[in-house]
Design a protein around this motif. Structure first.
Motif, short mmCIF file in Angstrom:
data_model
loop_
_atom_site.label_atom_id
_atom_site.label_comp_id
_atom_site.label_asym_id
_atom_site.label_seq_id
_atom_site.Cartn_x
_atom_site.Cartn_y
_atom_site.Cartn_z
N ASP A 37 11.84 -10.72 10.83
CA ASP A 37 11.00 -10.02 11.78
C ASP A 37 11.09 -10.83 13.09
N LEU A 38 11.48 -10.35 14.05
CA LEU A 38 11.79 -10.86 15.48
C LEU A 38 10.80 -10.24 16.33
N TRP A 239 14.76 -17.78 8.00
CA TRP A 239 13.79 -16.91 8.38
C TRP A 239 12.80 -16.61 7.17
N ASP A 244 8.35 -18.49 11.23
CA ASP A 244 7.60 -18.78 12.75
C ASP A 244 8.61 -19.40 13.62
N ARG A 247 11.78 -17.54 14.39
CA ARG A 247 11.61 -16.25 15.43
C ARG A 247 11.72 -17.18 16.64
N SER A 248 10.65 -18.06 16.89
CA SER A 248 10.59 -18.56 18.18
C SER A 248 12.00 -19.13 18.56
N THR A 251 13.94 -15.79 19.61
CA THR A 251 13.61 -14.94 20.74
C THR A 251 13.39 -15.92 21.72
#
Length: 260
Positions: A37-38, A239, A244, A247-248, A251
């Motif tokens: 989940d991005l 992931w 989190d 993702r950080s 992104t």
């Protein structure tokens, strides 16, 4: 979708926003990015490599053909340029694609790859043997879960179970053929090619990965435009263990780079 040599590949696109073409691990495994989940800014393009999962079981299983399949997936989804995210063997495949078609790759995210050489295998095997218990009887899914449990620092059995769901037969023919071809390519040749790659690259390491992270150093040193993020206390599938933080990192890198 159908490739130019007539092989049927399974592919899927989920979410909206900027597309990211995902290359799964293996060789001979299938897409396991269903839990990735991005966030809403990105659209994940997933696919099963030829001979794997929901894709047709037919060769040839060569690096050249696999790179051509990445390009076929990009084209089928109507993309001129795209960010590519690869995991493990898929990280190497993403790198090979960027080297072959840099004009089609806006950014490369290289996750838990094993670098450009082959000296890492002995240390990996020692690390693996230290953390696994007795191998279960039989092969297939049960054996894979036992093996994949070692890829995590905590909750390994739960994460490995998730990776094995849904389950498909492992394509050992593809694994053997592609692994042998990779070992035949000298590290110096890949270093030289990487030195000319202008595609912005993010390397993501789980520092508790059984595969030694020093194996990626020569790639980092060769790339002209590279950022490296090291996530502590995380294994081979960051992931899942640190969603989190992962993702950080991804992104933030893609956001700073700008859109494709």
């Amino acid at each position: 979708m159908i490739t130019d040599d007539g092989c049927e590949l399974w592919t899927s696109a989920t979410g909206g926003g900027e597309p990211i073409l995902c290359c799964h691990g293996g060789p001979g495994l299938w897409d396991m990015f269903g839990t990735l989940d991005l966030g809403p800014r990105f659209r994940l393009i997933r696919w099963d490599q030829r001979g794997a999962g929901r894709s047709e079981a037919r060769g040839p299983y060569t690096l050249e053909r696999m790179v051509a399949d990445v390009d076929a997936v990009r084209e089928w989804h109507g993309l001129d340029r795209v960010a590519v995210l690869g995991h493990s063997w898929g990280a190497h495949l993403g790198l090979l694609y960027a080297l072959a078609r840099p004009e089609r790759v806006s950014a490369l995210v290289y996750v838990s790859g094993v670098g450009l050489g082959h000296d890492w295998r002995a240390e990996f095997e020692r690390n693996f043997e230290r953390v696994v218990g007795e191998k279960p009887r039989g092969e297939g899914r049960e054996s894979a879960i036992w093996q994949w449990t070692a890829d995590f620092v905590a909750d390994g059995a739960r994460h490995a179970e998730a990776m094995a769901t849904p389950w498909f037969p492992v394509n050992y023919e593809a694994n053997t053929a592609l692994s042998e071809e990779m070992r035949a390519v000298p590290e110096s040749e890949l270093v030289s090619a990487s030195e000319s790659l202008r595609v912005p690259t993010l390397i993501v390491d789980g520092m508790a990965d059984n595969r030694p992270r020093w194996a990626v150093d020569s790639l980092e040193q060769a790339l002209p435009s590279v950022k490296r993020v090291r996530i502590e206390d995380v294994g081979h599938v960051p992931w899942l263990e640190a969603p989190d933080e992962f993702r950080s990192a991804v992104t933030g890198f893609l956001g700073n780079r700008g859109g494709s």
